[in-house]
Scaffold this active site. Structure first.
Site, short mmCIF file in Angstrom:
data_model
loop_
_atom_site.label_atom_id
_atom_site.label_comp_id
_atom_site.label_asym_id
_atom_site.label_seq_id
_atom_site.Cartn_x
_atom_site.Cartn_y
_atom_site.Cartn_z
N SER A 80 0.84 -1.20 0.00
CA SER A 80 0.00 0.00 0.00
C SER A 80 0.87 1.25 0.00
O SER A 80 1.94 1.27 0.62
CB SER A 80 -0.90 0.01 1.24
OG SER A 80 -1.52 1.28 1.41
N TYR A 94 -2.26 -1.19 9.85
CA TYR A 94 -2.34 -1.65 8.46
C TYR A 94 -1.08 -1.28 7.69
O TYR A 94 -0.44 -2.13 7.04
CB TYR A 94 -3.58 -1.04 7.82
CG TYR A 94 -3.71 -1.25 6.33
CD1 TYR A 94 -4.32 -2.40 5.83
CD2 TYR A 94 -3.26 -0.29 5.41
CE1 TYR A 94 -4.47 -2.60 4.46
CE2 TYR A 94 -3.40 -0.49 4.05
CZ TYR A 94 -4.00 -1.64 3.58
OH TYR A 94 -4.13 -1.82 2.21
#
Length: 247
Positions: free
Chosen positions: A142, A155
């Protein structure tokens, strides 16, 4: 071009990548956890376009189920394609959580860890004996590993660790010519984290050099390239697919 396993293939980037890879002649084993109907719809779409695909259930957070999953993969390879080896693995399954660090619970932390780091580590380990020499691994990371976004600390931290793990995979599997790379999407129009409303999408588009948020197809094309001969000399890299997000 061989058979690929892609986790989380029932929706979003995973479903799009599965269909894109099938169009390029790859066999696809896609996994789902909670939505078998969506997964089988992807399989049907692939088959209607002339490809071959199988959907298998897998909870990426349940390491104890991986041996049985491997056996299911062996069966699918033999019954559907008449082969015994995999050409690639895409560790894509995941979910988002927007929560400031001060209010993240241990259960939320552990859940994200299990799906985004522990799961890919041990699933890769479990499927490694099935992977043919010259296979390719793609791990989904990400852009939050590069740009700090308040509310996604666990995350992003686990995705950053996955990028490090990717380099170690490339190092350790290199003797078998197995490549490992990570793909790092920016803002993409998917259901991850609850999806995008119009106001949030406009904000993200304004922060992106190309003036829009990404589509799943934008990421799927890069995943497919890394799994193909076109990416044969790309190894141990994290490729950001974000249209120039916050540069």
């Amino acid at each position: 071009m061989g058979v690929i396993v892609i986790t989380g293939g029932s929706r979003g980037i995973g479903a799009c990548a599965a269909e894109y890879m099938a169009r390029r002649g790859m066999g696809v084993i896609l996994t789902y956890n909670a939505n078998p109907a969506a997964a089988h719809a992807v399989v049907q779409h692939i088959e209607q376009a002339g490809g071959k695909a199988v959907a298998l259930k897998l909870d990426v957070a349940d390491v104890g189920s991986f041996a049985a999953f491997r056996d299911s993969v062996v069966g699918a390879l033999s019954e559907t394609w008449g082969v015994s080896t995999l050409a690639g693995l895409v560790n894509n399954a995941g979910y988002g959580l927007f929560n400031p660090m001060e209010s993240v619970s241990e259960a939320q932390f552990d859940g994200l860890f299990g799906v985004h780091l522990k799961g890919p580590f041990f699933l890769t380990q479990t499927l490694l004996p099935l992977m043919g020499n010259g296979a390719s691994i793609v791990n989904l990371s990400s852009a939050t590993t590069r740009v700090a976004t308040a509310g996604v600390a666990p995350y992003a931290a686990f995705k950053g660790a996955l990028e490090v793990l990717t380099r170690y995979m490339a190092k350790e599997f290199g003797e078998r010519r197995i490549r490992a790379n990570a793909v790092s999407p920016g803002a993409i129009r998917t259901e991850l984290g609850g999806g995008l409303n119009d106001e949030f999408e406009a904000l993200l588009a304004s922060q992106t050099a190309l003036g829009r948020v990404g589509e799943p197809e934008d990421v799927a094309r890069v995943i497919a390239m890394l799994l193909s001969e076109e990416g044969a000399w790309i190894n141990a890299q994290t490729i950001e697919v974000a249209g120039g997000y916050i540069i």
